[in-house]
Design an enzyme around this catalytic site. Sequence first.
Site, PDB file in Angstrom:
ATOM      1  N   CYS A 111       0.798  -1.227   0.000  1.00 28.38           N
ATOM      2  CA  CYS A 111       0.000   0.000   0.000  1.00 28.38           C
ATOM      3  C   CYS A 111       0.835   1.285   0.000  1.00 28.38           C
ATOM      4  O   CYS A 111       1.342   1.658  -1.043  1.00 28.38           O
ATOM      5  CB  CYS A 111      -0.988  -0.041   1.163  1.00 28.38           C
ATOM      6  SG  CYS A 111      -2.388   1.069   0.908  1.00 28.38           S
ATOM      7  N   HIS A 208      -3.541  -5.506   2.820  1.00 31.80           N
ATOM      8  CA  HIS A 208      -3.151  -5.654   4.222  1.00 31.80           C
ATOM      9  C   HIS A 208      -3.806  -6.922   4.766  1.00 31.80           C
ATOM     10  O   HIS A 208      -4.377  -7.712   4.047  1.00 31.80           O
ATOM     11  CB  HIS A 208      -3.676  -4.464   5.041  1.00 31.80           C
ATOM     12  CG  HIS A 208      -3.299  -3.128   4.526  1.00 31.80           C
ATOM     13  ND1 HIS A 208      -2.110  -2.528   4.830  1.00 31.80           N
ATOM     14  CD2 HIS A 208      -3.970  -2.241   3.743  1.00 31.80           C
ATOM     15  CE1 HIS A 208      -2.064  -1.327   4.270  1.00 31.80           C
ATOM     16  NE2 HIS A 208      -3.177  -1.133   3.599  1.00 31.80           N
TER      17      HIS A 208
END
Length: 256
Positions: A111, A208
Amino acid sequence: MTDAPSAADLTAAPADSSKGTLRILQLYPREMNIYGDYGNVLVLKQRLAWRGYGAEILEYDAGDAFPDDVDVVVGGGGQDSGQVVIQDDLQAIAPRLRELAEDGTPMLLICGLYQLFGRSFRTHDGTVIPGIGVLDLETRGGTERLIGNVVATSEEFGEIHGYENHSGQTFLGAGLEPLATVTKGAGNNSEEKHEGARYKNIVASYLHGSLLPKNPAIADFLLRTAAERKFGSFAAAGVDGSRADPARQHAGARPR
Ligand code: GLN
């Protein structure tokens, strides 16, 4: 939880490291480590320990001396504000990171650091955070946050499970391959159904969760690559898969 690792456990060498020790560098754990991203390092360490390898966990935060002899690089996600905080330091260590990446060091970038290994990230308020240009991609902050569970498929790693939460919309340059094709969720942006990027020995992803506990094929790609580079071979057997399989099933059954 009686088996939660203490801070000392995370950096101590495990009892059995008879096959050798890999040095795993976690980038910016203070600013770039959300939604359980640090769990990725713990998975690498545990999967090495099962096989008789050691893991030395190195943490690099802004202003630290950049370590020598890095075998695996791991970076997590963060708020836009955290990305602003690390931006100057990241530019300072960019030559080292580029050298490692081009040399084939395995890396997992999640990310916020995935975005900053690209060319630039223009946040939704117009702030431009320069990236380090290892990956040929651009990110623009959108008005919509892309949030929820993701399933994506990759020829190399099979079905990939994770959780996304980002406003950045990432577009890959023509020569850069996505990591996977999204079957649930958004991934890189709200248009293309691409997730992440794959370059040299870099796996970059928006996911995640942490990513690696549910995606052991990616963990083992990083470990095999690092071990073969350092020791000339990788002893892959010995892993306990009894937790990853149910975790994958559970993740796959979740709603968006
Ligand atoms: N701040 C970035 C974004 O919102 C990255 C977020 C993250 O790492 N989860 O796009």
